[in-house]
Design a protein around this motif. Sequence first.
Motif, short mmCIF file in Angstrom:
data_model
loop_
_atom_site.label_atom_id
_atom_site.label_comp_id
_atom_site.label_asym_id
_atom_site.label_seq_id
_atom_site.Cartn_x
_atom_site.Cartn_y
_atom_site.Cartn_z
N TRP A 142 0.82 -1.21 0.00
CA TRP A 142 0.00 0.00 0.00
C TRP A 142 0.86 1.26 0.00
O TRP A 142 0.49 2.27 -0.61
N ASN A 143 2.02 1.22 0.64
CA ASN A 143 2.92 2.38 0.57
C ASN A 143 3.40 2.63 -0.85
O ASN A 143 3.47 3.78 -1.32
N ALA A 144 3.72 1.54 -1.56
CA ALA A 144 4.20 1.66 -2.94
C ALA A 144 3.10 2.21 -3.85
O ALA A 144 3.32 3.15 -4.62
N PHE A 145 1.92 1.64 -3.77
CA PHE A 145 0.83 2.10 -4.63
C PHE A 145 0.44 3.54 -4.31
O PHE A 145 0.16 4.33 -5.22
N GLN A 146 0.43 3.89 -3.03
CA GLN A 146 0.06 5.25 -2.65
C GLN A 146 1.06 6.25 -3.22
O GLN A 146 0.69 7.34 -3.66
N THR A 147 2.34 5.89 -3.21
CA THR A 147 3.37 6.77 -3.78
C THR A 147 3.08 7.07 -5.24
O THR A 147 3.12 8.24 -5.67
N HIS A 148 2.76 6.04 -6.01
CA HIS A 148 2.52 6.24 -7.44
C HIS A 148 1.17 6.91 -7.70
O HIS A 148 1.02 7.64 -8.69
N GLN A 149 0.21 6.70 -6.81
CA GLN A 149 -1.04 7.43 -6.94
C GLN A 149 -0.82 8.91 -6.66
O GLN A 149 -1.35 9.78 -7.38
N ASN A 150 -0.03 9.23 -5.64
CA ASN A 150 0.26 10.63 -5.33
C ASN A 150 1.02 11.32 -6.46
O ASN A 150 0.90 12.54 -6.66
N GLN A 151 1.80 10.54 -7.21
CA GLN A 151 2.54 11.08 -8.35
C GLN A 151 1.67 11.21 -9.60
O GLN A 151 2.11 11.77 -10.61
N GLY A 152 0.45 10.70 -9.53
CA GLY A 152 -0.46 10.78 -10.67
C GLY A 152 -0.23 9.73 -11.73
O GLY A 152 -0.82 9.80 -12.81
N LYS A 153 0.58 8.73 -11.42
CA LYS A 153 0.89 7.71 -12.42
C LYS A 153 -0.19 6.62 -12.51
O LYS A 153 -0.35 5.98 -13.54
N ILE A 154 -0.88 6.37 -11.39
CA ILE A 154 -1.99 5.42 -11.40
C ILE A 154 -3.18 6.04 -10.68
O ILE A 154 -3.01 6.84 -9.76
N GLY A 155 -4.37 5.66 -11.13
CA GLY A 155 -5.57 6.20 -10.52
C GLY A 155 -6.11 5.30 -9.42
O GLY A 155 -6.37 5.74 -8.30
N TYR A 156 -6.29 4.03 -9.77
CA TYR A 156 -6.87 3.07 -8.83
C TYR A 156 -6.03 1.79 -8.82
O TYR A 156 -5.31 1.50 -9.76
N VAL A 157 -6.18 1.02 -7.74
CA VAL A 157 -5.48 -0.25 -7.60
C VAL A 157 -6.48 -1.39 -7.66
O VAL A 157 -7.53 -1.35 -7.02
N LYS A 169 -8.44 -9.12 3.40
CA LYS A 169 -7.20 -8.66 4.04
C LYS A 169 -6.73 -7.35 3.42
O LYS A 169 -6.33 -6.41 4.12
N ALA A 170 -6.78 -7.27 2.09
CA ALA A 170 -6.34 -6.06 1.40
C ALA A 170 -7.18 -4.86 1.83
O ALA A 170 -6.64 -3.76 2.10
N GLN A 171 -8.49 -5.05 1.93
CA GLN A 171 -9.36 -3.93 2.31
C GLN A 171 -9.17 -3.56 3.78
O GLN A 171 -9.23 -2.38 4.14
N TYR A 172 -8.95 -4.54 4.62
CA TYR A 172 -8.71 -4.27 6.04
C TYR A 172 -7.45 -3.43 6.23
O TYR A 172 -7.45 -2.44 6.96
N GLU A 173 -6.39 -3.82 5.52
CA GLU A 173 -5.12 -3.10 5.64
C GLU A 173 -5.22 -1.70 5.02
O GLU A 173 -4.60 -0.76 5.50
N LEU A 179 -7.06 4.47 3.24
CA LEU A 179 -6.98 4.39 1.79
C LEU A 179 -8.25 3.77 1.21
O LEU A 179 -9.00 3.07 1.88
N LEU A 180 -8.47 4.02 -0.07
CA LEU A 180 -9.63 3.46 -0.76
C LEU A 180 -9.54 1.95 -0.87
O LEU A 180 -10.55 1.25 -0.78
N GLY A 181 -8.34 1.43 -1.07
CA GLY A 181 -8.16 -0.01 -1.21
C GLY A 181 -8.41 -0.49 -2.62
O GLY A 181 -8.35 0.27 -3.59
N LEU A 182 -8.66 -1.77 -2.75
CA LEU A 182 -8.91 -2.36 -4.06
C LEU A 182 -10.27 -1.90 -4.60
O LEU A 182 -11.25 -1.84 -3.86
N VAL A 183 -10.31 -1.63 -5.90
CA VAL A 183 -11.58 -1.26 -6.52
C VAL A 183 -12.07 -2.35 -7.47
O VAL A 183 -13.21 -2.30 -7.93
N SER A 184 -11.19 -3.33 -7.77
CA SER A 184 -11.60 -4.38 -8.69
C SER A 184 -10.82 -5.67 -8.43
O SER A 184 -9.73 -5.65 -7.87
#
Length: 325
Positions: A142-157, A169-173, A179-184
């Motif tokens: 989640w730290n890695a994905f959040q970094t790239h989301q903050n950079q505007g490189k990805i919208g959703y995970v 587990k993913a949604q709990y964490e 964080l929004l968590g998994l969307v798909s």
Amino acid sequence: MKYTYLGKTGLKVSRLCLGTMNFGPSTEEKEAFKIMDAALDAGVNFFDTANVYGGNEHRGWTEEIIGRWFAQGGGRREKVVLATKVYGNMEHPIVDPNEQGGLSAYKIRRHLEGSLRRLQTDHIELYQMHHVDRNVSWDELWNAFQTHQNQGKIGYVGASNFAGRDLVKAQYEAEKRGLLGLVSEQHKYSLLCRLPELEVLPAAEEHGIGVIAWSPLDGGVLGGNLNPKEGSRTARQTERLEKLRPQLEQFSKLCKELGESEATVALAWTLVHPAMTAPIIGPRTLEQFEQTLRVVEVELSEDVLARLDEIFPGPGGEAPRAYAW
């Protein structure tokens, strides 16, 4: 075309998702361009690919084709909700152990940069983990994905091939971190593969995760071709086809009664489940793509759904009712 929200997001996607795995190995670039143009013309705005698509000899080939199609301009990139994936090795795992299949902050960064370069874009709407990797912590992911989301490189995970417990587990964490968590969740689901009804589909629905069905025709088995050309299937595939022939013949008979093709009915069936966002269609030709567009117009009655349950029995419902009550 009909549209729905992707999971719990405000992003609207078409109820058919264009799968591109055939682009390159089975579909030449010119034909792939025609299919993607036709998809936009038909209102299909949801495109799915992966960094490894293209085959072992040319991994990334499919993304390169899509990138060259985007580069033509004409608003192509702006009209597409683009999804790609990370997990598989892209280089030479013998030389670099970090290139073997799996997930890590290191790998996500490197492979995201590679996908962006091949796709000739600066962002990806939906970045999906191609498989679960239980050797890596959610702190790291989640730290890695959040970094790239903050950079505007990805919208959703998003995820793919996750078990029900992995989704939870993913949604709990994610929730712990605000964080929004998994969307798909992209999952194998078809009339011949209904096990996800036990755990995955209920978990996805409960946690606001949109499900994208891959292989909804089970590799073409549900496409109505009961007598493929000699040599077009392996001995193992032929053996499986013969084992399924009684069911498939009943299915073909039902489809004839409905006046619809087997592929159309099989795809329309996936859309019935409330957790389903879209099935992935993987056309090799423009003609195959055009034949799938009718799917969103087909509504299967309760009687038809009951007959499909008789032909292709599911697990009996959600767990634990399916086996305990």
